[in-house]
Design a protein around this motif. Structure first.
Motif, PDB file in Angstrom:
ATOM      1  N   GLU A   1       0.852  -1.190   0.000  1.00  0.00           N
ATOM      2  CA  GLU A   1       0.000   0.000   0.000  1.00  0.00           C
ATOM      3  C   GLU A   1       0.885   1.237   0.000  1.00  0.00           C
ATOM      4  OE1 GLU A   1      -0.771   0.298   4.810  1.00  0.00           O
ATOM      5  OE2 GLU A   1      -2.322  -0.563   3.511  1.00  0.00           O
ATOM      6  N   SER A   2       0.279   2.370  -0.320  1.00  0.00           N
ATOM      7  CA  SER A   2       1.030   3.619  -0.403  1.00  0.00           C
ATOM      8  C   SER A   2       1.647   3.959   0.947  1.00  0.00           C
ATOM      9  CB  SER A   2       0.094   4.753  -0.840  1.00  0.00           C
ATOM     10  OG  SER A   2       0.783   5.970  -0.911  1.00  0.00           O
TER      11      SER A   2
ATOM     12  N   ASP B   1      -4.012   6.045  -3.309  1.00  0.00           N
ATOM     13  CA  ASP B   1      -4.358   4.628  -3.161  1.00  0.00           C
ATOM     14  C   ASP B   1      -4.853   4.030  -4.481  1.00  0.00           C
ATOM     15  OD1 ASP B   1      -3.619   4.630  -0.522  1.00  0.00           O
ATOM     16  OD2 ASP B   1      -5.666   4.944   0.248  1.00  0.00           O
ATOM     17  N   GLN B   2      -5.642   4.802  -5.211  1.00  0.00           N
ATOM     18  CA  GLN B   2      -6.146   4.310  -6.503  1.00  0.00           C
ATOM     19  C   GLN B   2      -4.992   4.076  -7.478  1.00  0.00           C
ATOM     20  OE1 GLN B   2      -9.288   6.718  -8.179  1.00  0.00           O
ATOM     21  NE2 GLN B   2     -10.227   7.051  -6.167  1.00  0.00           N
TER      22      GLN B   2
ATOM     23  N   HIS C   1      -1.872   3.631  -6.722  1.00  0.00           N
ATOM     24  CA  HIS C   1      -1.017   2.565  -6.215  1.00  0.00           C
ATOM     25  C   HIS C   1      -1.596   1.201  -6.565  1.00  0.00           C
ATOM     26  CE1 HIS C   1       2.277   1.267  -3.547  1.00  0.00           C
ATOM     27  NE2 HIS C   1       1.478   0.257  -3.253  1.00  0.00           N
ATOM     28  N   GLN C   2      -2.897   1.091  -6.492  1.00  0.00           N
ATOM     29  CA  GLN C   2      -3.546  -0.180  -6.822  1.00  0.00           C
ATOM     30  C   GLN C   2      -3.340  -0.528  -8.296  1.00  0.00           C
ATOM     31  OE1 GLN C   2      -4.891  -2.098  -4.378  1.00  0.00           O
ATOM     32  NE2 GLN C   2      -4.954  -3.684  -5.961  1.00  0.00           N
ATOM     33  N   ILE C   3      -3.347   0.490  -9.144  1.00  0.00           N
ATOM     34  CA  ILE C   3      -3.104   0.254 -10.576  1.00  0.00           C
ATOM     35  C   ILE C   3      -1.700  -0.324 -10.776  1.00  0.00           C
ATOM     36  CG2 ILE C   3      -2.806   1.375 -12.816  1.00  0.00           C
ATOM     37  CD1 ILE C   3      -4.969   3.360 -11.983  1.00  0.00           C
ATOM     38  N   LEU C   4      -0.729   0.229 -10.039  1.00  0.00           N
ATOM     39  CA  LEU C   4       0.638  -0.297 -10.143  1.00  0.00           C
ATOM     40  C   LEU C   4       0.713  -1.732  -9.640  1.00  0.00           C
ATOM     41  CD1 LEU C   4       2.898   2.709  -9.013  1.00  0.00           C
ATOM     42  CD2 LEU C   4       2.355   1.945 -11.338  1.00  0.00           C
ATOM     43  N   LEU C   5       0.019  -2.032  -8.538  1.00  0.00           N
ATOM     44  CA  LEU C   5       0.032  -3.396  -8.010  1.00  0.00           C
ATOM     45  C   LEU C   5      -0.591  -4.387  -8.985  1.00  0.00           C
ATOM     46  CD1 LEU C   5      -0.979  -2.778  -4.267  1.00  0.00           C
ATOM     47  CD2 LEU C   5       1.266  -3.471  -5.115  1.00  0.00           C
TER      48      LEU C   5
END
Length: 432
Positions: free
Chosen positions: A389-390, A418-419, A421-425
């Motif tokens: 998470e960020s 957070d949005q 970061h989720q795309i990167l994950l």
């Protein structure tokens, strides 16, 4: 440079450089370094304001272009002229029947103290490459000229600077040389006297320096001025090559990586934590009558542009709605209104455009039209590990307003962070 019309069968010039930043190009808004040939190309062609590299390694970026070009019918017609011996070792090099290697004869060691001599432009490393490229163009070949001199050998004549030596400010000279000397202890003088900041750096080794509190801030201007000389040389070489081409030839100018000129405390190629200056590159193509894309685009579009020109020389490079006509000499100022400084409309069409950048096969940054979100790590660090998470290692910058990534707003916009970061994950890690 001449006005261009596209014919069914034409020669093509692809001119790419490693360590090429838009910050020193007047067509991209630089007020301290004039580049008339590039400006003319932009005024008569198409310019991508925000081309971002999807990979941090410039050699890998060249590879991606080469592999894309290999799928086009005329790839075999392109002669590659380069000073980078690493290109010969790439599998993608097989796409081209001929690669001309002309390595620089100047030492590229970062520790080298070799100073530039007063030489003619044609004797510089990029000048010699240009002579070979111009000769092949004159023979009717299409040419891809790729150079890494901006990251290895700053041998451009310093007289190219917009600030001539004759106009050096008085504080760069010893204006008190006629004053009687003040008697001081010699040891104290050596310990306390600050390092003199030159008007321009005369060594050929490009900088790779992290700015500290002890550094004189004037060093940034000195390095910018010196880098500007190198870009002036690129501009002059583009003008030479253009003079060999017929008016209907296609010209593409781009960069495989950026260059830090003091942003976030770094001066050099891939110096300091990853920021926009390392990933933002120029991308200009003839044809388009001054059209300018303000949307985020991948640097991979270089290959798409070339393919479009090969497939349909008279067609549009991109859908017309993506571009805004702009006078290059008088660019419009892009500023957000105070109440819009932190936009939150994630449903707008512009929010969908994005470029994900990978470092050593790990996604470490995402650039959208509104934001730049990055895992703030050094290039020298081990293979990055994206946190679940960020956290404090992740930075968020408002775009396009925060050009140099000065104001990290991740704590103010945690939902947006957070949005992204989720795309990167969710982005697949590419295999080695």
């Amino acid at each position: 440079m001449t006005s261009r019309k596209f014919g069914p069968k034409q020669r093509m010039l692809i001119f790419t450089l490693e360590g090429f930043t838009p910050a020193a190009i007047s067509a991209y808004g630089s007020s301290w370094n004039r580049t008339p040939a590039i400006d003319q190309l932009a005024a008569e062609g198409t310019t991508w304001n925000r081309a971002i590299t999807p990979v941090t390694d410039p050699l890998e970026q060249w590879d991606r272009w080469a592999k894309a070009l290999a799928e086009t019918p005329r790839a075999k017609e392109i002669v590659v002229v380069t000073d980078d011996p690493r290109l010969l070792e790439r599998e993608s090099a097989a796409a081209f029947e001929e690669i001309v290697l002309l390595e620089s004869d100047v030492e590229s060691d970062s520790e080298s103290e070799t100073e530039t001599e007063t030489i003619e432009i044609e004797d510089t490393s990029i000048g010699r490459l240009t002579a070979v490229a111009a000769d092949r163009l004159a023979q009717g070949d299409s040419v891809w000229l790729h150079s890494r001199f901006l990251t290895h050998c700053w041998d451009a004549p310093r007289e190219l600077s917009d600030d001539s030596v004759a106009e050096e400010p008085a504080y760069y000279a010893d204006e008190y040389e006629e004053d009687p000397p003040i008697e001081t202890d010699a040891a104290d003088d050596m310990d306390d006297s600050p390092e003199e900041v030159p008007f321009m750096v005369h060594t050929t080794a490009p900088p790779d320096h992290r700015i500290t509190a002890e550094d004189d801030p004037d060093w940034i201007t000195t390095w910018m001025r010196t880098y500007g000389c190198q870009i002036k040389l690129v501009d002059a070489m583009l003008d030479v090559l253009d003079s060999v081409l017929e008016p209907d030839a296609t010209v593409v100018l781009g960069g495989t990586s950026g260059f830090a000129l003091g942003q976030n405390g770094g001066i050099g190629h891939r110096t300091g934590p990853w920021r926009s200056c390392h990933l933002h590159v120029p991308l200009v193509c003839s044809g388009g009558s001054g059209l300018r894309s303000r949307m985020v685009a991948s640097a991979d579009e270089v290959a798409a542009v070339i393919d479009a020109r090969l497939s349909n020389p008279s067609g549009d490079l991109m859908p017309a709605e993506r571009f805004v006509a702009e006078n290059v000499a008088n660019p419009a100022t892009e500023e957000s209104q105070p109440d819009e400084s932190l936009r939150s409309d994630a449903t707008s069409p512009s929010h969908k455009a994005r470029v994900i950048t990978q470092h050593r096969n790990v996604p470490i940054a995402i650039t959208t039209n509104d934001w730049f979100y990055v895992l703030s790590e050094e290039d020298e660090a081990e293979t990055p590990s994206l946190p679940s998470e960020s956290d404090d290692r992740c930075h968020l910058y408002l775009k396009p307003d925060d050009v140099d990534d000065f104001n990290n707003v991740v704590r103010l916009r945690l939902d947006e962070a957070d949005q992204l970061h989720q795309i990167l994950l969710n982005e697949p890690h590419r295999a080695e």
